[in-house]
Write a protein that holds these residues in place. Sequence first.
Motif, PDB file in Angstrom:
ATOM      1  N   GLY A   1       0.845  19.768 -17.945  1.00  0.00           N
ATOM      2  CA  GLY A   1       0.365  21.053 -17.444  1.00  0.00           C
ATOM      3  C   GLY A   1       0.947  22.228 -18.209  1.00  0.00           C
ATOM      4  N   PRO A   2       0.291  23.400 -18.128  1.00  0.00           N
ATOM      5  CA  PRO A   2       0.821  24.585 -18.811  1.00  0.00           C
ATOM      6  C   PRO A   2       2.126  25.035 -18.158  1.00  0.00           C
ATOM      7  CG  PRO A   2      -1.025  25.187 -17.423  1.00  0.00           C
ATOM      8  CD  PRO A   2      -0.937  23.698 -17.390  1.00  0.00           C
ATOM      9  N   HIS A   3       3.047  25.433 -18.995  1.00  0.00           N
ATOM     10  CA  HIS A   3       4.350  25.870 -18.498  1.00  0.00           C
ATOM     11  C   HIS A   3       4.820  27.028 -19.366  1.00  0.00           C
ATOM     12  CE1 HIS A   3       8.071  25.539 -16.301  1.00  0.00           C
ATOM     13  NE2 HIS A   3       8.753  25.544 -17.438  1.00  0.00           N
ATOM     14  N   GLN A   4       4.540  28.232 -18.902  1.00  0.00           N
ATOM     15  CA  GLN A   4       4.950  29.429 -19.629  1.00  0.00           C
ATOM     16  C   GLN A   4       5.643  30.381 -18.651  1.00  0.00           C
ATOM     17  OE1 GLN A   4       1.203  30.752 -21.093  1.00  0.00           O
ATOM     18  NE2 GLN A   4       1.133  29.239 -22.725  1.00  0.00           N
ATOM     19  N   PRO A   5       6.902  30.114 -18.327  1.00  0.00           N
ATOM     20  CA  PRO A   5       7.589  30.961 -17.354  1.00  0.00           C
ATOM     21  C   PRO A   5       7.831  32.366 -17.911  1.00  0.00           C
ATOM     22  CG  PRO A   5       9.125  29.403 -18.321  1.00  0.00           C
ATOM     23  CD  PRO A   5       7.759  29.057 -18.839  1.00  0.00           C
ATOM     24  N   SER A   6       7.779  33.341 -17.048  1.00  0.00           N
ATOM     25  CA  SER A   6       8.104  34.721 -17.409  1.00  0.00           C
ATOM     26  C   SER A   6       8.770  35.374 -16.203  1.00  0.00           C
ATOM     27  CB  SER A   6       6.836  35.488 -17.805  1.00  0.00           C
ATOM     28  OG  SER A   6       5.992  35.655 -16.697  1.00  0.00           O
ATOM     29  N   ALA A   7       9.333  36.550 -16.423  1.00  0.00           N
ATOM     30  CA  ALA A   7      10.020  37.249 -15.335  1.00  0.00           C
ATOM     31  C   ALA A   7       9.051  37.608 -14.212  1.00  0.00           C
ATOM     32  CB  ALA A   7      10.687  38.514 -15.864  1.00  0.00           C
TER      33      ALA A   7
ATOM     34  N   MET B   1       0.825  -1.205   0.000  1.00  0.00           N
ATOM     35  CA  MET B   1       0.000   0.000   0.000  1.00  0.00           C
ATOM     36  C   MET B   1       0.865   1.263   0.000  1.00  0.00           C
ATOM     37  SD  MET B   1      -3.030   0.648  -0.272  1.00  0.00           S
ATOM     38  CE  MET B   1      -4.571   0.711   0.500  1.00  0.00           C
ATOM     39  N   VAL B   2       1.949   1.258   0.748  1.00  0.00           N
ATOM     40  CA  VAL B   2       2.852   2.414   0.759  1.00  0.00           C
ATOM     41  C   VAL B   2       3.497   2.585  -0.611  1.00  0.00           C
ATOM     42  CG1 VAL B   2       5.025   3.277   1.714  1.00  0.00           C
ATOM     43  CG2 VAL B   2       3.274   2.380   3.235  1.00  0.00           C
ATOM     44  N   LEU B   3       3.947   1.496  -1.209  1.00  0.00           N
ATOM     45  CA  LEU B   3       4.535   1.571  -2.545  1.00  0.00           C
ATOM     46  C   LEU B   3       3.522   2.054  -3.577  1.00  0.00           C
ATOM     47  CD1 LEU B   3       6.797  -1.592  -2.744  1.00  0.00           C
ATOM     48  CD2 LEU B   3       7.507   0.796  -2.787  1.00  0.00           C
ATOM     49  N   LEU B   4       2.313   1.572  -3.471  1.00  0.00           N
ATOM     50  CA  LEU B   4       1.262   2.006  -4.382  1.00  0.00           C
ATOM     51  C   LEU B   4       0.971   3.498  -4.213  1.00  0.00           C
ATOM     52  CD1 LEU B   4      -0.854   1.106  -6.495  1.00  0.00           C
ATOM     53  CD2 LEU B   4      -2.427   0.807  -4.584  1.00  0.00           C
ATOM     54  N   ALA B   5       0.893   3.955  -2.972  1.00  0.00           N
ATOM     55  CA  ALA B   5       0.623   5.367  -2.716  1.00  0.00           C
ATOM     56  C   ALA B   5       1.762   6.243  -3.225  1.00  0.00           C
ATOM     57  CB  ALA B   5       0.404   5.600  -1.224  1.00  0.00           C
ATOM     58  N   LEU B   6       2.999   5.856  -2.959  1.00  0.00           N
ATOM     59  CA  LEU B   6       4.146   6.628  -3.455  1.00  0.00           C
ATOM     60  C   LEU B   6       4.194   6.631  -4.976  1.00  0.00           C
ATOM     61  CD1 LEU B   6       6.993   5.641  -0.965  1.00  0.00           C
ATOM     62  CD2 LEU B   6       5.942   7.885  -1.255  1.00  0.00           C
ATOM     63  N   GLY B   7       3.967   5.478  -5.580  1.00  0.00           N
ATOM     64  CA  GLY B   7       3.976   5.403  -7.039  1.00  0.00           C
ATOM     65  C   GLY B   7       2.892   6.265  -7.653  1.00  0.00           C
ATOM     66  N   LEU B   8       1.694   6.239  -7.071  1.00  0.00           N
ATOM     67  CA  LEU B   8       0.604   7.067  -7.583  1.00  0.00           C
ATOM     68  C   LEU B   8       0.921   8.547  -7.430  1.00  0.00           C
ATOM     69  CD1 LEU B   8      -2.267   7.186  -8.733  1.00  0.00           C
ATOM     70  CD2 LEU B   8      -3.084   7.224  -6.377  1.00  0.00           C
ATOM     71  N   ALA B   9       1.438   8.940  -6.261  1.00  0.00           N
ATOM     72  CA  ALA B   9       1.752  10.345  -6.032  1.00  0.00           C
ATOM     73  C   ALA B   9       2.824  10.836  -7.001  1.00  0.00           C
ATOM     74  CB  ALA B   9       2.203  10.548  -4.593  1.00  0.00           C
TER      75      ALA B   9
ATOM     76  N   SER C   1       3.754   9.508  -9.889  1.00  0.00           N
ATOM     77  CA  SER C   1       3.299   9.487 -11.286  1.00  0.00           C
ATOM     78  C   SER C   1       2.339  10.641 -11.577  1.00  0.00           C
ATOM     79  CB  SER C   1       2.656   8.149 -11.613  1.00  0.00           C
ATOM     80  OG  SER C   1       1.497   7.952 -10.832  1.00  0.00           O
ATOM     81  N   LEU C   2       1.461  10.976 -10.633  1.00  0.00           N
ATOM     82  CA  LEU C   2       0.561  12.112 -10.848  1.00  0.00           C
ATOM     83  C   LEU C   2       1.331  13.432 -10.920  1.00  0.00           C
ATOM     84  CD1 LEU C   2      -2.500  11.207  -8.605  1.00  0.00           C
ATOM     85  CD2 LEU C   2      -2.371  11.207 -11.095  1.00  0.00           C
ATOM     86  N   LEU C   3       2.373  13.564 -10.116  1.00  0.00           N
ATOM     87  CA  LEU C   3       3.195  14.774 -10.196  1.00  0.00           C
ATOM     88  C   LEU C   3       3.892  14.886 -11.545  1.00  0.00           C
ATOM     89  CD1 LEU C   3       4.802  14.962  -6.638  1.00  0.00           C
ATOM     90  CD2 LEU C   3       3.256  16.619  -7.676  1.00  0.00           C
TER      91      LEU C   3
END
Length: 125
Positions: free
Chosen positions: A30-36, A11-19, A21-23
């Motif tokens: 996700g959108p990534h448009q860095p600016s100053a 369960m710990v491995l599953l939770a870590l893997g899910l977290a 992978s979602l990150l």
Amino acid sequence: MITEFLPLFLMVLLALGLALSLLKIAEYFGPHQPSAIKQSPYESGQDPVGSARDRYSVKFYLVAMIFIVFDVELVFLYPWAVSYRTFLEAGGGAALASLGVIGTFIVILVVGLLYDVKKGGLDWD
């Protein structure tokens, strides 16, 4: 022995893997448009003033410690307030003894606060 904990480890491995992978999925899709402007520090809608490495006054830490001490001591009043009804129902001197104990506690708190005020512990100058 270890077989008893196998479901927990899975369960710990599953939770870590899910977290993780979602990150990674959010980072990839996700959108990534860095600016100053987006990379600049944000302090309540105002431009930051001074360096983040400035030292705080010792007075700041003293006031913070005084707050924590009185806050923790105030937490001790809640169990007494909750259990006071049982002292009243017990009758006799239980309620009076309880009032005496909490009264002594509050007097000690007030004396400490007055001492702190007299010594200037709460002054911001």
